[in-house]
Design an enzyme around this catalytic site. Sequence first.
Site, PDB file in Angstrom:
ATOM      1  N   ASP A  79     124.258 -42.062  -5.099  1.00  0.00           N
ATOM      2  CA  ASP A  79     123.122 -42.292  -4.200  1.00  0.00           C
ATOM      3  C   ASP A  79     123.579 -42.528  -2.770  1.00  0.00           C
ATOM      4  O   ASP A  79     124.770 -42.723  -2.495  1.00  0.00           O
ATOM      5  CB  ASP A  79     122.335 -43.523  -4.668  1.00  0.00           C
ATOM      6  CG  ASP A  79     121.594 -43.286  -5.970  1.00  0.00           C
ATOM      7  OD1 ASP A  79     121.222 -42.135  -6.239  1.00  0.00           O
ATOM      8  OD2 ASP A  79     121.396 -44.264  -6.714  1.00  0.00           O
TER       9      ASP A  79
ATOM     10  N   ARG B 211     124.063 -50.813 -10.669  1.00  0.00           N
ATOM     11  CA  ARG B 211     123.526 -51.713  -9.654  1.00  0.00           C
ATOM     12  C   ARG B 211     122.519 -52.697 -10.246  1.00  0.00           C
ATOM     13  O   ARG B 211     122.429 -53.852  -9.816  1.00  0.00           O
ATOM     14  CB  ARG B 211     122.894 -50.903  -8.523  1.00  0.00           C
ATOM     15  CG  ARG B 211     123.928 -50.155  -7.673  1.00  0.00           C
ATOM     16  CD  ARG B 211     123.278 -49.126  -6.757  1.00  0.00           C
ATOM     17  NE  ARG B 211     122.293 -49.739  -5.886  1.00  0.00           N
ATOM     18  CZ  ARG B 211     121.402 -49.024  -5.171  1.00  0.00           C
ATOM     19  NH1 ARG B 211     121.396 -47.699  -5.239  1.00  0.00           N
ATOM     20  NH2 ARG B 211     120.540 -49.646  -4.397  1.00  0.00           N
TER      21      ARG B 211
ATOM     22  N   ARG C 152     126.200 -37.701  -9.301  1.00  0.00           N
ATOM     23  CA  ARG C 152     125.476 -37.566  -8.034  1.00  0.00           C
ATOM     24  C   ARG C 152     125.200 -38.948  -7.466  1.00  0.00           C
ATOM     25  O   ARG C 152     124.160 -39.554  -7.718  1.00  0.00           O
ATOM     26  CB  ARG C 152     124.180 -36.781  -8.255  1.00  0.00           C
ATOM     27  CG  ARG C 152     124.418 -35.322  -8.645  1.00  0.00           C
ATOM     28  CD  ARG C 152     123.144 -34.578  -8.904  1.00  0.00           C
ATOM     29  NE  ARG C 152     122.467 -35.053 -10.112  1.00  0.00           N
ATOM     30  CZ  ARG C 152     121.324 -34.538 -10.583  1.00  0.00           C
ATOM     31  NH1 ARG C 152     120.730 -33.550  -9.941  1.00  0.00           N
ATOM     32  NH2 ARG C 152     120.782 -35.022 -11.681  1.00  0.00           N
TER      33      ARG C 152
ATOM     34  N   TYR D 292     133.412 -47.131 -12.564  1.00  0.00           N
ATOM     35  CA  TYR D 292     132.874 -47.660 -11.312  1.00  0.00           C
ATOM     36  C   TYR D 292     133.414 -49.072 -11.072  1.00  0.00           C
ATOM     37  O   TYR D 292     133.742 -49.799 -12.012  1.00  0.00           O
ATOM     38  CB  TYR D 292     131.340 -47.750 -11.362  1.00  0.00           C
ATOM     39  CG  TYR D 292     130.626 -46.425 -11.241  1.00  0.00           C
ATOM     40  CD1 TYR D 292     130.198 -45.954 -10.001  1.00  0.00           C
ATOM     41  CD2 TYR D 292     130.365 -45.645 -12.359  1.00  0.00           C
ATOM     42  CE1 TYR D 292     129.532 -44.742  -9.880  1.00  0.00           C
ATOM     43  CE2 TYR D 292     129.699 -44.427 -12.254  1.00  0.00           C
ATOM     44  CZ  TYR D 292     129.281 -43.989 -11.009  1.00  0.00           C
ATOM     45  OH  TYR D 292     128.625 -42.786 -10.899  1.00  0.00           O
TER      46      TYR D 292
END
Length: 247
Positions: free
Chosen positions: A52, A198, A50, A111
Amino acid sequence: MPRYKITIEYDGTPFVGWQRQAIGDSIQGVIEAALFAFCGEHASLRAAGRTDAGVHALGQVAHFDLETPRDTFRVREALNYHLRPAPVAVLECVEVPDDFDARFSAVKRHYIYRILNRRARPALDQNRVWWVSVPLDAELMAAAARFLVGNHDFTTFRAAQCQAKSPVKTLHRLDVTRDGDEVRIRASARSFLHHQVRSMVGTLKHVGDGRWKVDGVRQALEARDRAACGVVAPASGLYLVGVDYPY
């Protein structure tokens, strides 16, 4: 009921994130609306991750069930037709076994984070990179990243609102490379904590700009304290690039 797996690409800039919410457009919401426009069924999507608000995807994966069997080529083409003009595209649609779950069947998620490292602001990649104008030492960032690879308690890099039962995760890969003006950070793991990528990127940036020593990342990890984390990198540079499954 047949189950379908779709691979999705999207620009997360105009969305509140993947998950459907009461206010604002979500990627999940616009795809479910496209499904209803196509076949009149209220199908619910489950995604591998999910993402952001503002996070992008090159290879997000989701699944859904339909009451009536449909040709997979037609499902993909119809979804892309009804998704216009939203910046969302279905790259692939395949039928999968009933026990396939886009979230729980995943064995690894990948990622990439993009940092544009130059004095001039981005003209073409606005909202798609983190623009850092001060010089970054990618080699020092790569050395610091090695402290984070492996099985660790990642409490320092975990958002306060994270719902994971445990802060312990196994990070299989965290590479830092430079290609011209762009510093790219690639991360792979079975699963990540909320804001983990992040948070790690923002911390590594402190090493790259000389604010932290390389060993400072090890100290931050071992502190197991959110206050020891560096800045959280903005969502704009993060991309979910792919998800691995056992079949």
